[in-house]
Write a protein that holds these residues in place. Structure first.
Motif, PDB file in Angstrom:
ATOM      1  N   GLY A   1       0.737  -1.235   0.171  1.00  0.00           N
ATOM      2  CA  GLY A   1      -0.012  -0.008  -0.126  1.00  0.00           C
ATOM      3  C   GLY A   1       0.762   1.241  -0.171  1.00  0.00           C
ATOM      4  N   ILE A   2       2.235   1.109  -0.127  1.00  0.00           N
ATOM      5  CA  ILE A   2       3.000   2.282  -0.270  1.00  0.00           C
ATOM      6  C   ILE A   2       2.665   3.032  -1.389  1.00  0.00           C
ATOM      7  N   ARG A   3       2.351   2.307  -2.373  1.00  0.00           N
ATOM      8  CA  ARG A   3       1.994   2.699  -3.843  1.00  0.00           C
ATOM      9  C   ARG A   3       0.476   2.416  -4.061  1.00  0.00           C
ATOM     10  N   LEU A   4      -0.220   3.042  -4.983  1.00  0.00           N
ATOM     11  CA  LEU A   4      -1.566   2.609  -5.046  1.00  0.00           C
ATOM     12  C   LEU A   4      -1.762   1.164  -5.366  1.00  0.00           C
ATOM     13  N   THR A   5      -3.037   0.725  -4.853  1.00  0.00           N
ATOM     14  CA  THR A   5      -3.411  -0.510  -5.201  1.00  0.00           C
ATOM     15  C   THR A   5      -4.714  -0.559  -5.908  1.00  0.00           C
ATOM     16  N   ASN A   6      -5.015  -1.678  -6.405  1.00  0.00           N
ATOM     17  CA  ASN A   6      -6.394  -2.044  -7.202  1.00  0.00           C
ATOM     18  C   ASN A   6      -7.357  -1.504  -6.310  1.00  0.00           C
ATOM     19  N   GLU A   7      -7.478  -1.913  -5.009  1.00  0.00           N
ATOM     20  CA  GLU A   7      -8.443  -1.519  -4.147  1.00  0.00           C
ATOM     21  C   GLU A   7      -8.655  -0.084  -4.063  1.00  0.00           C
TER      22      GLU A   7
ATOM     23  N   GLU B   1       1.944   8.156  13.657  1.00  0.00           N
ATOM     24  CA  GLU B   1       2.926   7.459  12.883  1.00  0.00           C
ATOM     25  C   GLU B   1       2.877   5.883  13.315  1.00  0.00           C
ATOM     26  N   THR B   2       2.506   5.713  14.579  1.00  0.00           N
ATOM     27  CA  THR B   2       2.215   4.240  15.210  1.00  0.00           C
ATOM     28  C   THR B   2       1.291   3.563  14.468  1.00  0.00           C
ATOM     29  N   ALA B   3       0.260   4.101  13.467  1.00  0.00           N
ATOM     30  CA  ALA B   3      -0.842   3.427  12.868  1.00  0.00           C
ATOM     31  C   ALA B   3      -0.606   3.639  11.206  1.00  0.00           C
ATOM     32  N   GLU B   4       0.714   4.017  10.807  1.00  0.00           N
ATOM     33  CA  GLU B   4       0.767   4.160   9.200  1.00  0.00           C
ATOM     34  C   GLU B   4       0.896   2.756   8.708  1.00  0.00           C
ATOM     35  N   PHE B   5       0.197   3.035   7.576  1.00  0.00           N
ATOM     36  CA  PHE B   5       0.049   1.525   6.692  1.00  0.00           C
ATOM     37  C   PHE B   5      -0.604   0.455   7.297  1.00  0.00           C
ATOM     38  N   SER B   6      -1.642   0.914   8.255  1.00  0.00           N
ATOM     39  CA  SER B   6      -2.101  -0.118   9.123  1.00  0.00           C
ATOM     40  C   SER B   6      -3.429  -0.909   8.207  1.00  0.00           C
ATOM     41  N   SER B   7      -4.037  -1.847   8.904  1.00  0.00           N
ATOM     42  CA  SER B   7      -4.981  -2.563   8.124  1.00  0.00           C
ATOM     43  C   SER B   7      -6.295  -1.512   7.709  1.00  0.00           C
ATOM     44  N   GLU B   8      -6.281  -0.318   8.162  1.00  0.00           N
ATOM     45  CA  GLU B   8      -7.310   0.695   7.595  1.00  0.00           C
ATOM     46  C   GLU B   8      -7.050   1.557   6.644  1.00  0.00           C
ATOM     47  N   SER B   9      -5.696   1.628   6.402  1.00  0.00           N
ATOM     48  CA  SER B   9      -5.146   2.351   5.476  1.00  0.00           C
ATOM     49  C   SER B   9      -5.622   2.170   3.767  1.00  0.00           C
ATOM     50  N   VAL B  10      -6.276   2.624   2.990  1.00  0.00           N
ATOM     51  CA  VAL B  10      -6.689   2.426   1.798  1.00  0.00           C
ATOM     52  C   VAL B  10      -5.412   3.136   0.572  1.00  0.00           C
ATOM     53  N   PHE B  11      -5.314   4.299   1.080  1.00  0.00           N
ATOM     54  CA  PHE B  11      -3.982   5.061   0.607  1.00  0.00           C
ATOM     55  C   PHE B  11      -3.594   6.278   1.637  1.00  0.00           C
ATOM     56  N   GLU B  12      -2.074   6.363   1.755  1.00  0.00           N
ATOM     57  CA  GLU B  12      -1.600   7.460   2.318  1.00  0.00           C
ATOM     58  C   GLU B  12      -0.362   7.810   1.776  1.00  0.00           C
ATOM     59  N   SER B  13       0.073   8.804   1.741  1.00  0.00           N
ATOM     60  CA  SER B  13       1.471   9.543   1.226  1.00  0.00           C
ATOM     61  C   SER B  13       2.352   9.307   2.392  1.00  0.00           C
ATOM     62  N   ASN B  14       3.537   8.579   1.889  1.00  0.00           N
ATOM     63  CA  ASN B  14       4.552   8.284   2.938  1.00  0.00           C
ATOM     64  C   ASN B  14       5.609   9.314   3.128  1.00  0.00           C
ATOM     65  N   SER B  15       5.914   9.695   4.439  1.00  0.00           N
ATOM     66  CA  SER B  15       6.884  10.654   4.968  1.00  0.00           C
ATOM     67  C   SER B  15       8.020   9.971   5.681  1.00  0.00           C
ATOM     68  N   ILE B  16       9.010  10.474   5.636  1.00  0.00           N
ATOM     69  CA  ILE B  16      10.189  10.001   6.484  1.00  0.00           C
ATOM     70  C   ILE B  16      10.735  10.883   7.482  1.00  0.00           C
ATOM     71  N   ASN B  17      11.239  10.639   8.451  1.00  0.00           N
ATOM     72  CA  ASN B  17      11.908  11.534   9.385  1.00  0.00           C
ATOM     73  C   ASN B  17      13.415  11.672   9.065  1.00  0.00           C
TER      74      ASN B  17
ATOM     75  N   ARG C   1      -3.035  10.797   4.925  1.00  0.00           N
ATOM     76  CA  ARG C   1      -4.047   9.865   4.827  1.00  0.00           C
ATOM     77  C   ARG C   1      -4.957  10.460   3.912  1.00  0.00           C
ATOM     78  N   TRP C   2      -5.048   9.870   2.537  1.00  0.00           N
ATOM     79  CA  TRP C   2      -6.093  10.183   1.558  1.00  0.00           C
ATOM     80  C   TRP C   2      -7.425   9.511   1.595  1.00  0.00           C
ATOM     81  N   ILE C   3      -7.196   8.366   1.938  1.00  0.00           N
ATOM     82  CA  ILE C   3      -8.761   7.565   2.040  1.00  0.00           C
ATOM     83  C   ILE C   3      -8.504   6.395   3.078  1.00  0.00           C
ATOM     84  N   ARG C   4      -9.362   6.196   4.091  1.00  0.00           N
ATOM     85  CA  ARG C   4      -9.470   5.078   4.983  1.00  0.00           C
ATOM     86  C   ARG C   4     -10.468   4.157   4.703  1.00  0.00           C
ATOM     87  N   TYR C   5     -10.268   2.910   5.393  1.00  0.00           N
ATOM     88  CA  TYR C   5     -11.311   2.054   5.164  1.00  0.00           C
ATOM     89  C   TYR C   5     -12.686   2.433   5.902  1.00  0.00           C
TER      90      TYR C   5
END
Length: 518
Positions: free
Chosen positions: A206-212, A257-273, A387-391
């Motif tokens: 999910g770091i990149r766009l998925t079909n879903e 940050e603790t919930a990044e790319f969690s089960s709820e993430s449909v798409f989000e933009s990645n950031s790094i520290n 986060r752009w869209i979540r479940y």
């Protein structure tokens, strides 16, 4: 003899000029031409990386434009006039020369431009890697056009990189834009090039766009187009994959940050520290919405002690939570804190005469701690993903689509899944008003409220007095609700249903017609 010298001089002169021209004809360094760049898999990946970078960089403008137009937040800041551009948006006093409106409009077309560079130079048949990049570009272009049509109505439809004699594009129609959104997403989905997560716990795909993600966006578009049966079919398909579920940790950590790319993430933009790249203006979002540091004592609280205090929760939003959940509601307590909460549990107190644009409520789900920020000369930047869209939004869109298309059992099941996570009693029957209320609370401050109010036809009523009174939180913890008042304020039906095309665009494009009443 004299003529001979003249001829020799002319010949030498011509040779010198030609030689100088050759010396001046130097290939530009540090750039790659479009004729030689769009050739390989590596080129394609670099091109789509630029698309993702542009998309991520737009979050700042999107967040403030969409949320300030809603009834979820006050503009806030340090004092009256701290950011008059934001105040004008929040109080419905903006005009067609608003820098906030113009900035987001330009962002969207820049994003489309980067997508079109890919789609003009690749057709997706070159390799599997390029096929995926093309599908991603179509998905992102559809997302940009979704915002253009829902916010401006009849913007220009740009499906290729424009030549110099094509710049002055006329308005399209809403139906043309919606058709392009549907076409781009359908082609991306049907290409088979977009991957799916491998499991509900997969944090890599999910770091990149998925079909879903593409299917979710198309389902959302169908809801806005009122094609509810199509929307229900597509959104149920996403739900039935079993690849997504609501985040099961503390609700208040869901956007951290603790919930990044969690089960709820449909798409989000990645950031790094990354301290080597701290001063990226697009990341000042965290500093902007951080609790006002020069008005509050925060150093004993778990929240990072810096911020400029913009986008404070409105009293109306708090009241909506209390109406549904009560003052001690789980989701309410995990979404925002009252000043009394902060004072009694964290020792926070007010150090100035007042906190501007604040009625005693502070957003909790958009908070930051030290590990989530990068210090800079301005204060701090956040490394938290956007986060752009979540479940949860997918479930609520599906609930609405099913309700409107007669699938009442599914509609109830989807909204009750959201309510169960919020620790609320399940509904036994359902109305559209139930979905409206649930969606507001679940997604408050997440850039969806204004567009929903407009499409539901509720904006003129709900936002009628937006900006009439500007409150402050006094040093003793009391609230003055009308510290400032406006004589001109609120959503005007037939005008604010659509944003104005920016004045600067109209000045260079005589073929672009302004929206009504602007």
């Amino acid at each position: 003899m004299k003529k001979k010298f003249i001829y020799i001089f002319l010949i030498v002169g011509c040779i010198t000029i030609i030689s100088c021209e050759d010396n001046l004809d130097i290939e530009q360094q540090g750039v790659i031409s479009t004729e030689t760049f769009y050739q390989t898999d590596t080129d394609a990946v670099e091109a789509i990386s630029r698309v993702y970078s542009q998309w991520r960089g737009m979050y700042f403008n999107q967040f403030f434009l969409k949320n300030l137009l809603s009834d979820d937040v006050y503009a806030g800041g340090g004092s009256r006039g701290d950011n008059p551009n934001y105040e004008d948006i929040n109080e419905y006093q903006f005009t067609d020369n608003s820098s906030v409106v113009a900035g987001y409009y330009a962002d969207l077309y820049t994003l489309i431009y980067y997508c079109n560079l890919i789609l003009d130079n690749f057709d997706g048949t070159e390799s599997n890697t390029i096929a995926r990049v093309v599908a991603e570009a179509k998905t992102v272009r559809a997302w940009a056009n979704f915002d253009l049509v829902t916010l401006w109505g009849t913007p220009q439809l740009v499906t290729h990189v424009l030549s110099s004699n094509e710049y002055q594009q006329p308005n399209s129609t809403a139906s043309e834009i919606w058709k392009q959104v549907e076409t781009d997403l359908t082609e991306a989905i049907n290409s088979g090039a977009l991957p799916s997560k491998t499991s509900v716990d997969d944090k890599e795909t999910g770091i990149r766009l998925t079909n879903e993600a593409a299917e979710s966006l198309l389902g959302k578009a169908y809801v806005f187009m009122e094609e509810y049966a199509k929307a229900a079919t597509l959104l149920k398909k996403v739900i039935n994959t079993g690849l997504y579920e609501l985040y099961n940790g503390d609700y208040g950590d869901m956007l951290r940050e603790t919930a990044e790319f969690s089960s709820e993430s449909v798409f989000e933009s990645n950031s790094i520290n990354d301290n080597d790249n701290a001063d990226q203006g697009t990341l000042m979002w965290g500093l902007m919405i951080g609790w006002r540091a020069d008005a509050l004592y925060l150093y004993t609280s778990p929240v990072y002690p810096a911020g400029w205090g913009f986008a404070n929760p409105s009293s109306d939003l708090y009241d909506a939570f209390v109406e549904m959940e009560g003052e001690d509601g789980y989701r309410l307590k995990q979404t925002m804190k009252t000043f009394n909460d902060l004072k009694n549990t964290m020792g926070v107190y007010i150090t100035s005469n007042y906190v501007y644009g604040n009625t005693g409520y502070f957003m909790w789900k958009h908070r930051f701690v030290a590990s989530e920020v990068i210090s800079s000369s301005y204060g701090f930047y956040t490394s938290t993903n956007f986060r752009w869209i979540r479940y949860a939004e997918v479930l609520l869109l599906a609930s609405e689509a099913c309700l409107e298309s007669g699938e009442n059992n599914n509609a109830l099941a989807y909204i009750n899944e959201v309510r169960e996570r919020a620790q609320l009693q399940a509904l036994s029957s359902l109305t559209l008003d139930d979905i409206k209320k649930e969606k507001r609370l679940e997604l408050c401050g997440e850039c969806v409220r204004y567009q929903d109010l407009v499409r539901w036809g509720d904006a003129a009523t709900v936002l009628a007095e937006q900006g009439k009174n500007i409150p402050v939180l006094n040093s003793d913890g009391t609230v003055k609700k009308d510290q400032w008042t406006n004589s001109s304020y609120g959503f005007v039906s037939g005008k604010h249903n659509l944003l104005p095309f920016p004045e600067e665009e109209l000045s260079v494009n005589p073929n672009l017609v302004q929206n009504p009443k602007w």
